[in-house]
Structure formats: structure tokens, C-alpha cells
Design a protein around this motif. Structure first.
Motif, short mmCIF file in Angstrom:
data_model
loop_
_atom_site.label_atom_id
_atom_site.label_comp_id
_atom_site.label_asym_id
_atom_site.label_seq_id
_atom_site.Cartn_x
_atom_site.Cartn_y
_atom_site.Cartn_z
N ARG A 74 2.69 2.10 -5.61
CA ARG A 74 1.48 2.18 -6.44
C ARG A 74 1.63 3.21 -7.55
O ARG A 74 1.04 3.08 -8.62
CB ARG A 74 0.27 2.51 -5.56
CG ARG A 74 -0.11 1.37 -4.61
CD ARG A 74 -0.58 0.15 -5.39
NE ARG A 74 -0.78 -1.01 -4.52
CZ ARG A 74 -1.31 -2.16 -4.95
NH1 ARG A 74 -1.67 -2.28 -6.22
NH2 ARG A 74 -1.45 -3.18 -4.13
N ASN A 88 0.80 -1.22 0.00
CA ASN A 88 0.00 0.00 0.00
C ASN A 88 0.84 1.27 0.00
O ASN A 88 0.26 2.37 -0.01
CB ASN A 88 -0.94 0.01 1.21
CG ASN A 88 -2.10 -0.96 1.05
OD1 ASN A 88 -2.54 -1.23 -0.07
ND2 ASN A 88 -2.58 -1.51 2.16
N ASP A 133 2.31 -0.52 -12.11
CA ASP A 133 0.91 -0.70 -12.50
C ASP A 133 0.53 -2.16 -12.24
O ASP A 133 0.92 -3.06 -12.99
CB ASP A 133 0.72 -0.34 -13.97
CG ASP A 133 -0.72 -0.49 -14.44
OD1 ASP A 133 -1.58 -0.94 -13.65
OD2 ASP A 133 -0.98 -0.17 -15.62
#
Length: 297
Positions: free
Chosen positions: A159, A154, A163
């Protein structure tokens, strides 16, 4: 590079005093990343690392050769993934210190736009981040711990850089044996694999528990586990194979380092400046398992 203060001893001919490159880096205890750097002939190591590494070599002289073979495995796997499998995203967890033919250099020699995220919990790796970032905007380095894989996945930096709707190569090279608890190690990989889209790959190596450990090897392992923050957990072949459960093996699959191969990459000399293919037979039977597998679901 290990920093030395050559003028602080005051004694002619005295050994230079080593100083950490940053205040929060402890150089008084051996660290696996710096020991590995020493085995590979690097300069990012300190007296405590060299002493522990030499003790390991006394018990198991093949360790230095195995470290170089493990590096060759990483180089050839990344080369194959970029060149043959068309992978353009690499997440290298437990990346260690920059050394010969880093992942971004290998991948970006095939495609300059290949994107690489290095993750390590050693602050010394973070110190070297600027060096890597200066080479390409497609490479980032994060200080994080894989023991909290959800938090790691996370991280906004990951991120933004990768991708996860497209295939990703997850590199877990010589890192899972530093997770002592089996259930925790499997939970880590299960969480990481779940985040990978179909067509992704896992590159993994892990020290195997041999059928027989000499008394010297047992003593060295016990000493290492006492003196370092990480410790080393040797697992059986079946326990290591659990990390590939549900994945599709590529090439020779999960095999001993001396028996590993993947496609036509073994026919070229890429990575042979780290260790020549002619040296590999000397590791016949050495208990280091490695392999590449694909995520098909």
C-alpha cells in the motif's frame, strides 16, 4: 547463486557439497522457482532441482524452450504496458528468482520512476531481495503467499509502494497452475482483480491440459506432484479462460504461447536474446496459454 563447499568432501575430484544460502531454505526437495531458473540457464538451483528438471525434459523436451518463451512473453508484455499503455505500477505475484531482464529492469528502461513489487512465497527469493533493492529504490520484494490474497493486498509495504487509485499491472505469470483447487484459484484472482482500478491490466500464463498426455508425461507429472510442495494442476482452455472473465483481451488475447502477440512489440528485438522469434514455431501447439487483458469497469 547456489552455494557450494568445495572443501568438505575430503576426496580429490569429488562433487562439491551444495549448501543452502540461508538456514531456512530446503534444498533437498525440488522447487519450481529453482527448476525454472535451471531451464533458463541460471545458477540459483541445486541437485534436486536439476534432477527433477532433467526428468521433466526427458518426458517433454520442449519444456526448456517453453520456459524461455514464457520469459519472452513476460518481457514483451511489460515493455508494451510501460511503453504503449503508460503503466507505471507493477505487482508481480509469483515472481520467482531474478533472471534475465527482470520486470523492474524492463519497466524502468521506459521510465526510471516505474514502481515494482515482487511477491513470492519462496524464501530463496527473499535472499535475493538485497540485490534488487540495491538497484533502485522503486523496487521492493516481499515474501508472501497469494493463497491469502486479502492479507497480501493489505500488506502495508504494498500500500505504501503502489497507489491503487491509479492503474496497476498485475502479473500472474506461470503461477496459478500451482494452485491445485479450481475454486481457490478463481477466488484468488477474483479478489485480486477487485482491488485493481479501471485501466489496470492482467498478464497471465498457465499450463493447459493437452488432449493427450503420454505415459511418460503422466508419470513425470505424478512424480513431480509427489516430490514438490507445490504440485502442478493442468487446466483446460475453458478453465483457463475463466481467469479472463470480465476483462478486455489485448492483442491476440488468451492464446497458445506460439500464437501470442501484442501490438508492435513483436516487431522489435526486445526479449529476443532470451529466445529468438525464429524459435517460436517449434512450440506450435505446445499447451501453454498466455495473454494480456485490461480491467474495464
Amino acid at each position: 547463486m547456489a552455494q557450494q563447499d568445495t572443501g568438505s568432501t575430503g576426496a580429490p575430484g569429488a562433487e562439491p557439497v551444495e549448501r543452502p544460502p540461508a538456514p531456512d531454505i530446503d534444498i533437498s526437495r525440488p522447487h519450481v522457482a529453482r527448476m525454472y531458473d535451471y531451464f533458463l540457464g541460471g545458477k540459483n538451483n541445486y541437485a534436486a532441482d536439476r534432477l527433477a528438471a532433467e526428468e521433466a525434459l526427458k518426458a517433454t523436451p520442449e519444456v526448456r524452450l517453453a520456459a524461455r518463451a514464457n520469459r519472452r512473453f513476460l518481457i514483451k508484455s511489460v515493455r508494451w504496458l510501460a511503453q504503449e499503455a503508460g503503466i507505471r505500477q507493477f505487482l508481480d505475484i509469483g515472481s520467482g528468482l531474478p533472471t534475465q531482464q527482470n520486470v523492474h529492469e524492463v519497466a524502468q528502461s521506459v521510465d526510471k520512476d516505474a514502481r515494482v513489487v515482487y511477491v513470492d512465497n519462496d524464501p530463496l527469493v527473499r535472499v535475493h531481495a538485497d540485490v534488487l533493492l540495491a538497484t533502485t529504490p522503486n523496487t521492493i520484494v516481499l515474501e508472501a503467499d497469494m493463497r491469502d490474497p486479502k492479507a497480501l493486498l493489505n500488506r502495508p509495504e504494498i500500500r505504501e509502494h503502489l497507489d491503487f487509485t491509479k492503474p496497476v499491472a498485475l502479473l500472474l505469470v506461470a503461477v496459478l497452475h500451482f494452485v491445485r483447487d479450481d475454486d481457490e484459484a478463481y477466488a484468488i484472482t477474483d479478489t485480486l482483480y477487485e482491488a485493481l482500478p479501471p485501466g489496470s491490466y492482467v498478464v497471465l500464463s498457465h499450463v493447459m491440459l493437452p488432449e493427450h498426455l503420454s505415459e511418460g508425461q503422466k508419470e513425470t507429472l505424478a512424480t513431480y506432484n509427489t516430490r514438490t510442495a507445490t504440485g502442478l494442476t493442468l487446466r483446460t482452455r475453458d478453465q483457463i479462460a475463466r481467469f479472463f472473465q470480465g476483462l478486455t483481451p489485448i492483442g491476440s488475447g488468451l492464446s497458445l504461447i506460439a500464437d501470442w502477440s501484442i501490438g508492435d512489440s513483436d516487431r522489435d528485438s526486445y526479449g529476443d536474446d532470451v529466445i529468438s522469434i525464429d524459435e517460436i514455431p517449434a512450440l506450435k501447439g505446445f499447451p501453454l496459454m498466455c495473454g494480456v487483458a485490461r480491467v474495464d469497469r
